[in-house]
Design a protein around this motif. Structure first.
Motif: not given
Length: 528
Positions: A8-16, A5-6
């Motif tokens: 995934l939260e970072l990956e979502r930041l970089l994608q959006r 989860q930790f």
């Protein structure tokens, strides 16, 4: 929050995020930093930035997450302050939310550890373009081929514009530097001082490397034409950078190293030099390295000519310059060499009682390594009116997560294994304390270091100092014999004895914290 989860939260930041710039070359990073008005170009081409309130490390704001897998390993205390997982995870989410509102983010990949058997891969995420330039120059740069398959082991997230709330976030101020070994993340906020990135990862390496039978060291290193490696340990003001910068020897690195089963390697890919009073005469190699692509921190620059004024302390005395190690002409690449043949401990003794050079036994080396002594001089800090003894364990106490004796015992073992000569060199005062005596002549210090590195002191007769127990050479090429015996340089011998006993007592008081060391090491300090 689980590790998955930790991440995934970072990956979502970089994608959006609107614009995420990956591994920009130097020219583009400088362009972005200038467009964003993060700093200016100097007349030499270096990029200059100021860091606001924080012009140095903030040790009271550094934390390690109190996690089950590491809690029994850490030497908890003032250096390694615990913070709960809950506080860390909430701060992490807050920082990522803050960064998601930024128009641009800068991501860089790099390594620490020139020895590929003992390196760690990094991902650095920056709010500021110039911080990403700093990371590009200080960490080891991957090849294009390495980038194509790059998998980061540790991530640094730096958001200097985000301020913590101490009441709710568990911090001591708005600034924070937090290391999570389980989540393999360094979270930095509230401070623009770029050195926090470099030193937090050094702390990570100080935790990881000993388990790989590698001794992490806060020292500079160089190597001679015959492959003879020398290490230089010393706190600020002792001459570590000056004495290791030798035109007749090749530079391995200026600050952080590992000593493995095969030899010494640089942990970094660049240099982060103090540049107060920098001049082309005193330190020509560093001066010439400060060209396009290098970073100047808090250096005063003339508004009209854009010339750097290295003598001006308007922002701070801790002015800094960051540049890749290949900017130094005699630096070796890759920054790897063999086992050391000589170790130099540097101290600037303002009491004027330590000999200018002395040879140490293995036990004495461990004692002085644990002590990490030098003098804080009058005027360097508010309230300091006379010289004060200061001690920094292993010459790098702020960066040691593990119990200090673990590092010292590794050093002792390696000294024995490789038959290393160890010397204590006093670059401080002679003939009296600060204000009475005079600072050791640099030419004499260079001559003593040269003699030590060339093995010329190994067969010289020595005398034992009655207070400190140090073995003082009777002769050294290029140095007057009377200078080698500190008492002989004092006019009043009773004053010398009084100061020597005062310093010896300070050594003993400081060493009381190391109650678990062997009796042989404990008895290798001053004798009162």
């Amino acid at each position: 929050m689980s590790t998955v989860q930790f991440e995934l939260e970072l990956e979502r930041l970089l994608q959006r995020s609107d614009k995420v710039f990956y591994d920009l070359p130097v020219a583009q990073l400088v362009e972005r930093a200038l467009v964003r008005k993060e700093g200016i170009l100097t007349s030499s081409g270096a990029f200059q930035a100021t860091t606001g309130q924080y012009t140095g490390r903030s040790p009271k704001d550094k934390f390690i997450v109190h996690e089950r897998s590491i809690q029994k390993n850490i030497e908890w205390g003032k250096v390694n302050q615990p913070i709960s997982s809950a506080h860390f995870e909430r701060l992490y989410s807050k920082v990522l939310h803050y960064l998601s509102k930024k128009g641009e983010l800068f991501v860089r990949h790099g390594y620490v550890g020139a020895d590929k058997k003992n390196n760690v891969s990094l991902r650095i995420i920056n709010e500021l373009a110039w911080h990403n330039l700093f990371a590009r120059q200080l960490f080891i740069r991957p090849s294009e081929e390495e980038l194509s398959t790059f998998l980061p082991e540790f991530t640094i997230i730096s958001a200097p514009g985000f301020s913590a709330d101490p009441v709710h976030d568990g911090t001591n101020s708005e600034a924070f530097v937090i290391i999570s070994f389980e989540k393999k993340t360094v979270l930095i906020g509230g401070t623009e001082y770029a050195g926090e990135m470099k030193k937090s990862i050094f702390s990570v390496m100080n935790y990881l490397l000993p388990d790989q039978n590698v001794l992490p060291m806060h020292c500079s290193a160089n190597v001679g034409e015959e492959g003879d490696v020398a290490l230089f340990f010393g706190l600020s003001g002792t001459g570590k950078t000056t004495l290791s910068a030798d035109p007749y020897r090749n530079l391995i690195g200026d600050d952080e190293h590992g000593w493995s089963t095969t030899g010494v390697f640089n942990i970094e890919g660049g240099c982060y030099a103090k540049c107060i009073n920098l001049s082309p005469e005193k330190e020509p190699q560093i001066y010439r390295a400060l060209r396009f692509g290098s970073v100047l921190e808090n250096v005063v620059v003339d508004e009209k000519t854009r010339e750097a004024n290295y003598g001006n302390t308007f922002y701070t005395e801790n002015t800094r310059a960051a540049y890749p190690i290949e900017s130094i002409p005699n630096a070796i690449n890759p920054s790897i060499s063999g086992h050391p043949s000589t170790i130099i401990f540097l101290t600037a003794d303002a009491f004027g009682v330590l000999p200018p050079i002395s040879k140490l036994t293995k036990e004495q080396a461990m004692y002085h390594f644990l002590s990490g002594y030098t003098s804080k001089l009058a005027g360097t800090e508010r309230g300091v009116t006379k010289p004060e003894a200061t001690f920094s364990t292993c010459f790098g106490a702020p960066f040691l997560p593990l119990p200090p004796y673990r590092y010292a015992s590794m050093l002792g073992q390696k000294i024995s294994e490789h038959n290393v000569d160890v010397f204590l060199v006093n670059t401080g005062w002679s003939g009296g304390p600060y204000g009475v005596g005079k600072r050791m002549d640099l030419a004499y210090t260079r001559a003593m270091v040269r003699a030590a590195l060339q093995g010329e002191l190994n067969t010289v007769e020595t005398t034992r100092d009655p207070v400190f127990g140090l073995h003082i050479p009777a002769h050294c090429p290029g140095v007057p014999d009377e200078l080698l015996q500190p008492m002989k340089t004092w006019k009043n011998k009773e004053d010398y004895k009084e100061k020597a006993l005062l310093l010896a007592q300070k050594f003993q008081t400081n060493f009381e914290q190391f109650y678990s060391v062997s009796l042989a090491v404990k008895n290798s300090g001053p004798n009162i």
